[in-house]
Design a protein around this motif. Structure first.
Motif, PDB file in Angstrom:
ATOM      1  N   GLY A 138      -5.833-130.570   7.779  1.00  0.00           N
ATOM      2  CA  GLY A 138      -5.621-131.181   6.472  1.00  0.00           C
ATOM      3  C   GLY A 138      -6.085-132.616   6.389  1.00  0.00           C
ATOM      4  N   ILE A 139      -6.851-133.071   7.381  1.00  0.00           N
ATOM      5  CA  ILE A 139      -7.378-134.441   7.367  1.00  0.00           C
ATOM      6  C   ILE A 139      -8.691-134.422   6.599  1.00  0.00           C
ATOM      7  CG2 ILE A 139      -8.250-136.332   8.789  1.00  0.00           C
ATOM      8  CD1 ILE A 139      -6.402-135.206  11.044  1.00  0.00           C
ATOM      9  N   PRO A 140      -8.795-135.225   5.547  1.00  0.00           N
ATOM     10  CA  PRO A 140     -10.039-135.224   4.777  1.00  0.00           C
ATOM     11  C   PRO A 140     -11.194-135.799   5.608  1.00  0.00           C
ATOM     12  CG  PRO A 140      -8.496-136.836   3.879  1.00  0.00           C
ATOM     13  CD  PRO A 140      -7.799-136.119   4.997  1.00  0.00           C
ATOM     14  N   VAL A 141     -12.349-135.169   5.478  1.00  0.00           N
ATOM     15  CA  VAL A 141     -13.548-135.618   6.193  1.00  0.00           C
ATOM     16  C   VAL A 141     -14.655-135.797   5.174  1.00  0.00           C
ATOM     17  CG1 VAL A 141     -15.273-135.005   7.931  1.00  0.00           C
ATOM     18  CG2 VAL A 141     -12.892-134.348   8.277  1.00  0.00           C
ATOM     19  N   MET A 162     -14.025-141.114   9.741  1.00  0.00           N
ATOM     20  CA  MET A 162     -15.389-140.857   9.352  1.00  0.00           C
ATOM     21  C   MET A 162     -16.127-140.308  10.567  1.00  0.00           C
ATOM     22  SD  MET A 162     -18.391-143.403   8.067  1.00  0.00           S
ATOM     23  CE  MET A 162     -17.753-143.643   6.440  1.00  0.00           C
ATOM     24  N   ALA A 163     -16.941-139.316  10.339  1.00  0.00           N
ATOM     25  CA  ALA A 163     -17.758-138.744  11.401  1.00  0.00           C
ATOM     26  C   ALA A 163     -19.211-138.752  10.963  1.00  0.00           C
ATOM     27  CB  ALA A 163     -17.327-137.311  11.701  1.00  0.00           C
ATOM     28  N   VAL A 164     -20.089-139.106  11.869  1.00  0.00           N
ATOM     29  CA  VAL A 164     -21.521-138.995  11.612  1.00  0.00           C
ATOM     30  C   VAL A 164     -21.926-137.636  12.156  1.00  0.00           C
ATOM     31  CG1 VAL A 164     -23.792-139.969  12.067  1.00  0.00           C
ATOM     32  CG2 VAL A 164     -21.816-141.487  11.817  1.00  0.00           C
ATOM     33  N   TRP A 165     -22.310-136.743  11.247  1.00  0.00           N
ATOM     34  CA  TRP A 165     -22.495-135.330  11.599  1.00  0.00           C
ATOM     35  C   TRP A 165     -23.612-134.757  10.759  1.00  0.00           C
ATOM     36  CZ3 TRP A 165     -19.344-131.085   8.977  1.00  0.00           C
ATOM     37  CH2 TRP A 165     -19.529-129.859   9.592  1.00  0.00           C
ATOM     38  N   ASP A 166     -24.456-133.956  11.358  1.00  0.00           N
ATOM     39  CA  ASP A 166     -25.581-133.373  10.626  1.00  0.00           C
ATOM     40  C   ASP A 166     -25.219-132.078   9.910  1.00  0.00           C
ATOM     41  OD1 ASP A 166     -25.383-131.569  12.713  1.00  0.00           O
ATOM     42  OD2 ASP A 166     -27.386-131.952  13.502  1.00  0.00           O
ATOM     43  N   GLY A 167     -23.965-131.640  10.043  1.00  0.00           N
ATOM     44  CA  GLY A 167     -23.524-130.442   9.350  1.00  0.00           C
ATOM     45  C   GLY A 167     -23.778-129.158  10.119  1.00  0.00           C
ATOM     46  N   ALA A 168     -24.392-129.270  11.291  1.00  0.00           N
ATOM     47  CA  ALA A 168     -24.672-128.079  12.090  1.00  0.00           C
ATOM     48  C   ALA A 168     -23.363-127.484  12.605  1.00  0.00           C
ATOM     49  CB  ALA A 168     -25.579-128.430  13.267  1.00  0.00           C
ATOM     50  N   PRO A 169     -23.315-126.156  12.782  1.00  0.00           N
ATOM     51  CA  PRO A 169     -22.085-125.521  13.273  1.00  0.00           C
ATOM     52  C   PRO A 169     -21.806-125.893  14.733  1.00  0.00           C
ATOM     53  CG  PRO A 169     -23.864-123.929  13.184  1.00  0.00           C
ATOM     54  CD  PRO A 169     -24.387-125.195  12.562  1.00  0.00           C
ATOM     55  N   PRO A 170     -20.580-125.658  15.190  1.00  0.00           N
ATOM     56  CA  PRO A 170     -20.249-125.949  16.589  1.00  0.00           C
ATOM     57  C   PRO A 170     -21.161-125.172  17.538  1.00  0.00           C
ATOM     58  CG  PRO A 170     -18.250-125.464  15.358  1.00  0.00           C
ATOM     59  CD  PRO A 170     -19.419-125.152  14.455  1.00  0.00           C
ATOM     60  N   SER A 171     -21.472-125.795  18.680  1.00  0.00           N
ATOM     61  CA  SER A 171     -22.355-125.160  19.667  1.00  0.00           C
ATOM     62  C   SER A 171     -21.599-124.222  20.588  1.00  0.00           C
ATOM     63  CB  SER A 171     -23.049-126.233  20.513  1.00  0.00           C
ATOM     64  OG  SER A 171     -22.089-126.921  21.308  1.00  0.00           O
ATOM     65  N   GLY A 172     -20.276-124.251  20.522  1.00  0.00           N
ATOM     66  CA  GLY A 172     -19.473-123.402  21.400  1.00  0.00           C
ATOM     67  C   GLY A 172     -19.086-124.079  22.694  1.00  0.00           C
ATOM     68  N   VAL A 180     -14.210-129.597  12.243  1.00  0.00           N
ATOM     69  CA  VAL A 180     -13.508-128.341  11.956  1.00  0.00           C
ATOM     70  C   VAL A 180     -12.010-128.502  12.206  1.00  0.00           C
ATOM     71  CG1 VAL A 180     -13.209-125.953  12.752  1.00  0.00           C
ATOM     72  CG2 VAL A 180     -15.492-126.840  12.308  1.00  0.00           C
ATOM     73  N   GLU A 181     -11.641-129.104  13.326  1.00  0.00           N
ATOM     74  CA  GLU A 181     -10.221-129.291  13.644  1.00  0.00           C
ATOM     75  C   GLU A 181      -9.551-130.241  12.665  1.00  0.00           C
ATOM     76  OE1 GLU A 181      -9.094-129.943  17.704  1.00  0.00           O
ATOM     77  OE2 GLU A 181     -10.653-128.586  18.434  1.00  0.00           O
TER      78      GLU A 181
END
Length: 44
Positions: A27-30, A1-11, A21-22
């Motif tokens: 194939g790991i469900p998130v 489980m990840a707590v994530w705001d859905g924003a794209p990677p910052s680079g 993304v990784e």
């Protein structure tokens, strides 16, 4: 489980978005969990 705001990677690498993304590419469900009343902030 990840707590994530859905924003794209910052680079910069290593952030939550990069990890999600990784995981998905491997194939790991998130699951993204949004608390009641939560919303993304608009960029800009």
């Amino acid at each position: 489980m990840a707590v994530w705001d859905g924003a794209p990677p910052s680079g910069k690498g290593g952030g939550t978005a990069d990890t999600v993304v990784e995981a998905r590419a491997a194939g790991i469900p998130v699951d993204v969990v949004w608390p009641d009343g939560a919303a993304r902030r608009s960029a800009g």
